[in-house]
Design a protein around this motif. Structure first.
Motif, PDB file in Angstrom:
ATOM      1  N   ASP A  95       0.818  -1.214   0.000  1.00 33.16           N
ATOM      2  CA  ASP A  95       0.000   0.000   0.000  1.00 33.16           C
ATOM      3  C   ASP A  95       0.854   1.266   0.000  1.00 33.16           C
ATOM      4  O   ASP A  95       0.341   2.372  -0.236  1.00 33.16           O
ATOM      5  CB  ASP A  95      -0.924   0.002   1.229  1.00 33.16           C
ATOM      6  CG  ASP A  95      -1.951  -1.125   1.171  1.00 33.16           C
ATOM      7  OD1 ASP A  95      -2.329  -1.509   0.051  1.00 33.16           O
ATOM      8  OD2 ASP A  95      -2.354  -1.616   2.239  1.00 33.16           O
ATOM      9  N   ASN A  96       2.152   1.123   0.281  1.00 38.50           N
ATOM     10  CA  ASN A  96       3.049   2.280   0.335  1.00 38.50           C
ATOM     11  C   ASN A  96       3.775   2.539  -0.986  1.00 38.50           C
ATOM     12  O   ASN A  96       4.667   3.392  -1.050  1.00 38.50           O
ATOM     13  CB  ASN A  96       4.094   2.090   1.441  1.00 38.50           C
ATOM     14  CG  ASN A  96       3.455   1.925   2.812  1.00 38.50           C
ATOM     15  OD1 ASN A  96       2.407   2.497   3.066  1.00 38.50           O
ATOM     16  ND2 ASN A  96       4.096   1.154   3.674  1.00 38.50           N
ATOM     17  N   LEU A  97       3.423   1.796  -2.023  1.00 41.54           N
ATOM     18  CA  LEU A  97       4.155   1.912  -3.288  1.00 41.54           C
ATOM     19  C   LEU A  97       4.006   3.300  -3.903  1.00 41.54           C
ATOM     20  O   LEU A  97       4.929   3.809  -4.557  1.00 41.54           O
ATOM     21  CB  LEU A  97       3.683   0.832  -4.269  1.00 41.54           C
ATOM     22  CG  LEU A  97       4.011  -0.622  -3.883  1.00 41.54           C
ATOM     23  CD1 LEU A  97       3.533  -1.574  -4.965  1.00 41.54           C
ATOM     24  CD2 LEU A  97       5.511  -0.796  -3.653  1.00 41.54           C
ATOM     25  N   GLU A  98       2.838   3.916  -3.716  1.00 40.25           N
ATOM     26  CA  GLU A  98       2.601   5.236  -4.301  1.00 40.25           C
ATOM     27  C   GLU A  98       3.588   6.264  -3.744  1.00 40.25           C
ATOM     28  O   GLU A  98       4.123   7.100  -4.478  1.00 40.25           O
ATOM     29  CB  GLU A  98       1.159   5.681  -4.020  1.00 40.25           C
ATOM     30  CG  GLU A  98       0.795   7.021  -4.630  1.00 40.25           C
ATOM     31  CD  GLU A  98       0.810   6.992  -6.153  1.00 40.25           C
ATOM     32  OE1 GLU A  98       1.111   8.031  -6.768  1.00 40.25           O
ATOM     33  OE2 GLU A  98       0.531   5.908  -6.732  1.00 40.25           O
ATOM     34  N   ASP A  99       3.858   6.188  -2.433  1.00 46.49           N
ATOM     35  CA  ASP A  99       4.812   7.123  -1.820  1.00 46.49           C
ATOM     36  C   ASP A  99       6.219   6.927  -2.386  1.00 46.49           C
ATOM     37  O   ASP A  99       6.955   7.895  -2.612  1.00 46.49           O
ATOM     38  CB  ASP A  99       4.837   6.930  -0.302  1.00 46.49           C
ATOM     39  CG  ASP A  99       3.495   7.269   0.339  1.00 46.49           C
ATOM     40  OD1 ASP A  99       2.763   8.082  -0.250  1.00 46.49           O
ATOM     41  OD2 ASP A  99       3.194   6.709   1.416  1.00 46.49           O
ATOM     42  N   ILE A 100       6.584   5.657  -2.604  1.00 44.62           N
ATOM     43  CA  ILE A 100       7.915   5.375  -3.146  1.00 44.62           C
ATOM     44  C   ILE A 100       8.034   5.895  -4.570  1.00 44.62           C
ATOM     45  O   ILE A 100       9.070   6.446  -4.974  1.00 44.62           O
ATOM     46  CB  ILE A 100       8.203   3.855  -3.098  1.00 44.62           C
ATOM     47  CG1 ILE A 100       8.184   3.367  -1.651  1.00 44.62           C
ATOM     48  CG2 ILE A 100       9.546   3.538  -3.750  1.00 44.62           C
ATOM     49  CD1 ILE A 100       8.325   1.859  -1.513  1.00 44.62           C
ATOM     50  N   ILE A 101       6.961   5.726  -5.350  1.00 48.91           N
ATOM     51  CA  ILE A 101       6.972   6.205  -6.739  1.00 48.91           C
ATOM     52  C   ILE A 101       7.189   7.714  -6.787  1.00 48.91           C
ATOM     53  O   ILE A 101       7.907   8.231  -7.653  1.00 48.91           O
ATOM     54  CB  ILE A 101       5.657   5.809  -7.448  1.00 48.91           C
ATOM     55  CG1 ILE A 101       5.598   4.275  -7.609  1.00 48.91           C
ATOM     56  CG2 ILE A 101       5.555   6.485  -8.807  1.00 48.91           C
ATOM     57  CD1 ILE A 101       4.278   3.765  -8.137  1.00 48.91           C
ATOM     58  N   ASN A 102       6.625   8.429  -5.832  1.00 53.49           N
ATOM     59  CA  ASN A 102       6.779   9.890  -5.792  1.00 53.49           C
ATOM     60  C   ASN A 102       8.210  10.308  -5.470  1.00 53.49           C
ATOM     61  O   ASN A 102       8.630  11.421  -5.809  1.00 53.49           O
ATOM     62  CB  ASN A 102       5.810  10.493  -4.771  1.00 53.49           C
ATOM     63  CG  ASN A 102       4.350  10.375  -5.229  1.00 53.49           C
ATOM     64  OD1 ASN A 102       4.083  10.355  -6.433  1.00 53.49           O
ATOM     65  ND2 ASN A 102       3.429  10.293  -4.281  1.00 53.49           N
ATOM     66  N   GLU A 103       8.965   9.412  -4.811  1.00 51.57           N
ATOM     67  CA  GLU A 103      10.355   9.732  -4.457  1.00 51.57           C
ATOM     68  C   GLU A 103      11.241   9.877  -5.691  1.00 51.57           C
ATOM     69  O   GLU A 103      12.282  10.534  -5.647  1.00 51.57           O
ATOM     70  CB  GLU A 103      10.945   8.643  -3.548  1.00 51.57           C
ATOM     71  CG  GLU A 103      10.375   8.613  -2.147  1.00 51.57           C
ATOM     72  CD  GLU A 103      11.035   7.529  -1.310  1.00 51.57           C
ATOM     73  OE1 GLU A 103      12.231   7.247  -1.548  1.00 51.57           O
ATOM     74  OE2 GLU A 103      10.371   6.954  -0.432  1.00 51.57           O
ATOM     75  N   LYS A 104      10.828   9.248  -6.778  1.00 51.96           N
ATOM     76  CA  LYS A 104      11.683   9.240  -7.964  1.00 51.96           C
ATOM     77  C   LYS A 104      11.857  10.643  -8.554  1.00 51.96           C
ATOM     78  O   LYS A 104      12.865  10.930  -9.197  1.00 51.96           O
ATOM     79  CB  LYS A 104      11.112   8.308  -9.037  1.00 51.96           C
ATOM     80  CG  LYS A 104       9.900   8.880  -9.757  1.00 51.96           C
ATOM     81  CD  LYS A 104       9.554   8.082 -10.998  1.00 51.96           C
ATOM     82  CE  LYS A 104       8.385   8.730 -11.733  1.00 51.96           C
ATOM     83  NZ  LYS A 104       8.041   8.052 -12.976  1.00 51.96           N
ATOM     84  N   LYS A 105      10.854  11.511  -8.339  1.00 48.38           N
ATOM     85  CA  LYS A 105      10.900  12.837  -8.956  1.00 48.38           C
ATOM     86  C   LYS A 105      12.121  13.618  -8.485  1.00 48.38           C
ATOM     87  O   LYS A 105      12.830  14.241  -9.282  1.00 48.38           O
ATOM     88  CB  LYS A 105       9.618  13.602  -8.644  1.00 48.38           C
ATOM     89  CG  LYS A 105       8.353  12.945  -9.214  1.00 48.38           C
ATOM     90  CD  LYS A 105       7.096  13.692  -8.811  1.00 48.38           C
ATOM     91  CE  LYS A 105       5.855  13.009  -9.360  1.00 48.38           C
ATOM     92  NZ  LYS A 105       4.599  13.688  -8.936  1.00 48.38           N
ATOM     93  N   GLU A 106      12.388  13.584  -7.174  1.00 49.48           N
ATOM     94  CA  GLU A 106      13.542  14.301  -6.639  1.00 49.48           C
ATOM     95  C   GLU A 106      14.846  13.720  -7.178  1.00 49.48           C
ATOM     96  O   GLU A 106      15.785  14.453  -7.510  1.00 49.48           O
ATOM     97  CB  GLU A 106      13.533  14.240  -5.111  1.00 49.48           C
ATOM     98  CG  GLU A 106      12.427  15.035  -4.457  1.00 49.48           C
ATOM     99  CD  GLU A 106      12.517  16.514  -4.807  1.00 49.48           C
ATOM    100  OE1 GLU A 106      13.654  17.052  -4.867  1.00 49.48           O
ATOM    101  OE2 GLU A 106      11.465  17.139  -5.057  1.00 49.48           O
TER     102      GLU A 106
END
Length: 749
Positions: free
Chosen positions: A678-689
């Motif tokens: 369920d935390n995959l969405e947060d990890i995906i957002n990390e890629k932007k930085e």
């Protein structure tokens, strides 16, 4: 005066113990392969049966004792000092040679190794003696060496390889025509006759191979010799009746009984004729010392003609040797490694191939295909159809919620392996022909696997390459044993101080090999090796692929950090090691992709939709692995070519990217290890930085080029690392998005 030779005897005794340990680690492949590969009997019971056979064989041993004394050289031509030099050289060389083969996981012949070591050491000492005698020439070497016996042994080796392979293939082909792969459906009388034939052959093998040459054989010699046909006929009738009774009244699977008895007989042969023979060298040295000590003659003047006489074996020494072998059999991890090689080359199904194809294996396979095409054109179609029907493998239905590890081959082939090997060895022994039990058992197994169509179009080139490597290793054993023993013998004869030096070398090398082997074993146990499960459901796909992703993320994290640090330090050796680990990761993922066919076949009916997801996951994992592989290889190439090191600004930016990427990979690994999908969405957002950091680094490098950058090689490497890092992150994000989508869809099922 005798002190140095007493110390040599002590050293030989210690070497004999070590030699027994390294020897059993290699020769265990002879008698354990068939039983373990067929899963006919529990491994624990197999080990108990083999242990009893080994111990019994040790007690009745008498095989190579005479070879060590007089089989290879003429003892009357050598003095006591010469003999001790020869024996020391043989034991030192033998331990090193066998330990190397064990570490490589390659079966070799302990008989051939010791024979050629004796030959090499004896030839060296003979040449030294001839060179110091003006009345002798090089042609006098034949007075020292028993060349007829040596030629006989070599011919026996070559003949055993061809005969064992051919006979194994023919007998297996006939057996498969009789049994097919549905041996449970054969009539009881066929099983009984097969059992009678098999156990008769094995019984005769035990009597001829195990009893002949023992101290009490003379008491029963008159009952055996001259009555061979009657013994065989009577045994066949009796064992056939017993087999029929066991099948009909006790519902015993006669093939399992054959495999158990056959394992015992080959274990006994191995102990009595191969491994215990290593005790022959130190025992011969002890007998030599006893004769010289009471002679009162100097060590370099006492002729060793006494070794030509037959000396009874010491039962207590044989019991001790048997005990050492049994303990080693249960505890040696190297033995398991050698066994795996033999089973892998003869298994019926597909799987990971240890050996890579070579030009010779390709030529052999093409030639075999051509011969097969020619035979198919000649043989009538009905006959071919009948034969093909006997080789059709049954489809095994498994419970949907369980997995099952199939045996490498079935009971019929395992029984044939043991029967044919036993018969060939007993016939050769009765005819007094020298051979190696390793050669016979291995080549029989290869012949039966070929006849059983285990070497299909998908695997033949790999299996043939494996056989070529093993057989080539055997002949390399002979050459290496001869040359190495000769060199060691020369060094010892030059100065006796070389004995402790060589013993120290032996200890260091064996210690080093042992540590390396243990380290590899621990890495295998610790590392979650990426491999395909046998049966997969949707939940199984999620579980297995999650393990793959967590493992890849952890390893890529470590590898990327290593590359950055090693590049900063301009450390070529560490970059080389990192590149090897990267290559290993790529090979494992390639192995997974090679197994996609079997993965899809293993899915249950409700889980076919998971195949597309699994293929995509493997594709993204491969993209990630290829990106880190390119980064590693480019960095290694840069340093290996002695180009300028990256500048401080470049390294600072890379280290910042490494820290950010490390955090991302740690989060990915943790999420998949803990199944926190369920935390995959947060990890995906990390890629932007992270991608912003990579883009910023690219812009900085462009600015450097326009101002103060002077190295085009640095620029090429730096851009390559940044661009591949972008691809690596993109691959990871595509993987996570695919996984998140699949995870959400399966929640509703």
């Amino acid at each position: 005066m005798g002190d140095p030779y007493i110390l040599m005897l002590v050293a030989l005794a210690i070497l004999a113990i070590v030699d027994l340990v390294v020897g059993v680690s290699n020769d265990a492949v002879n008698f354990l392969n068939s039983a373990i590969g067929s899963k006919a009997i529990k491994v624990r019971n197999i080990m108990i049966i083999a242990s009893v056979g080994v111990f019994f064989g040790a007690i009745t041993s008498s095989g190579m004792m005479e070879v060590a004394r007089k089989g290879i050289f003429n003892p009357n031509m050598f003095m006591f000092q010469d003999i001790m030099f020869i024996f020391m050289a043989v034991m030192i060389t033998d331990i090193l040679l066998l330990d190397i083969f064990n570490s490589l996981g390659m079966p070799t012949s302990t008989t051939v190794s010791i024979v050629f070591e004796l030959l090499g050491a004896a030839v060296c000492i003979s040449l030294i003696k001839i060179s110091s005698n003006d009345s002798q020439s090089i042609s006098d070497i034949w007075n020292y060496i028993n060349h007829k016996k040596a030629v006989e042994i070599i011919n026996g080796i070559l003949l055993s390889v061809v005969v064992a392979f051919s006979v194994g293939a023919i007998v297996q082909f006939i057996s498969r025509l009789i049994y097919s792969f549905n041996f449970e459906k054969r009539a009881n009388y066929i099983n009984a006759l097969f059992g009678g034939f098999a156990i008769t052959a094995i019984t005769y093998f035990i009597i001829i191979k195990g009893m002949k040459g023992t101290p009490f054989y003379k008491d029963i010699k008159h009952l055996i010799e001259g009555n061979t046909l009657a013994i065989i006929t009577g045994s066949f009738v009796v064992w056939s009746l017993i087999s029929q009774a066991l099948i009909s009244f006790f519902k015993i699977n006669i093939l399992k009984l054959i495999i158990g008895v056959g394992t015992f007989s080959l274990a006994m042969a191995f102990s009595g004729n191969d491994l215990v023979n290593f005790v022959g060298v130190p025992i011969a040295a002890w007998n030599s010392y006893q004769a010289w000590e009471v002679s009162g003659v100097s060590a370099d003047a006492f002729s060793m003609g006494i070794l030509a006489k037959k000396v009874p074996s010491n039962v207590w020494l044989l019991l001790m040797a048997g005990a050492i072998m049994v303990v080693t059999l249960w505890t040696s991890s190297k033995a398991q490694n050698v066994i795996k090689t033999g089973i892998d080359l003869s298994r019926q199904g597909e799987g990971h191939e240890k050996f890579k194809p070579n030009p010779l294996s390709r030529v052999v396979v093409r030639a075999a295909m051509g011969i097969n095409a020619g035979i198919s054109a000649i043989v009538p179609a009905k006959t071919l159809a009948f034969v093909d029907s006997k080789f059709q493998k049954p489809v095994i239905e498994l419970p949907k919620d369980k997995t099952y590890e199939m045996p490498a081959f079935d009971l019929v082939r395992a029984a044939v392996n043991l029967i044919v090997a036993g018969i060939l060895i007993s016939i050769a022994t009765s005819m007094k022909l020298p051979l190696s039990t390793t050669y016979v058992t291995f080549m029989v197994a290869m012949g039966t696997s070929l006849a059983d169509r285990a070497w299909g179009r998908e695997s033949a080139v790999y299996r043939v390459a494996g056989v070529i490597n093993v057989v080539g290793g055997w002949f390399l054993t002979a050459i290496t044993a001869f040359v190495a023993a000769a060199i060691v013998a020369y060094l010892i004869s030059w100065n006796m101080v070389m004995i402790p030096v060589m013993l120290l070398v032996v200890a260091l090398l064996i210690g080093r090999n042992t540590l390396i082997h243990r380290k590899k074993s621990k890495e295998v146990k610790k590392q979650i090796h990426i491999e395909r499960a046998e049966l997969i459901t949707i939940n199984g796909v999620i579980e297995e692929s999650a393990d793959h992703i967590a493992e890849v993320a952890t390893r890529v994290n470590k590898l990327y950090t290593n590359v950055v640090n090693d590049l900063a330090n301009h450390d070529l050796n560490k970059l080389r090691k990192t590149d090897k680990h990267v290559g290993k990761l790529n090979d494992e993922i390639d192995g997974l992709k090679d197994g996609v066919f079997y993965f899809i076949k293993s899915l249950d009916d409700t889980s076919v939709q998971a195949s597309r997801f699994y293929i995509l996951v493997l594709g993204y994992l491969q993209d990630v692995a290829q990106s880190i592989s390119y980064i590693s290889r480019a960095s290694f190439k840069h340093v290996n070519n002695n180009h300028k090191a990256l500048k401080k600004g470049q390294l600072k930016d890379l280290k910042h990217i490494d820290n950010t990427l490390s955090k991302l990979l740690e989060d990915i690994s943790s999420a998949f290890e803990n199944r926190s999908f369920d935390n995959l969405e947060d990890i995906i957002n990390e890629k932007k930085e992270l991608l912003k950091d990579v883009s910023a680094s690219i812009e900085k490098q462009v600015a450097r080029i326009r101002t103060d950058e002077t190295s085009p090689k640095n620029t090429t490497l730096y851009f390559s690392i940044l661009i591949e890092t972008q691809d690596l992150v993109s691959g990871l994000m595509s993987l996570l998005e695919t996984y998140e989508e699949f995870h959400i869809s399966t929640k509703n099922i």
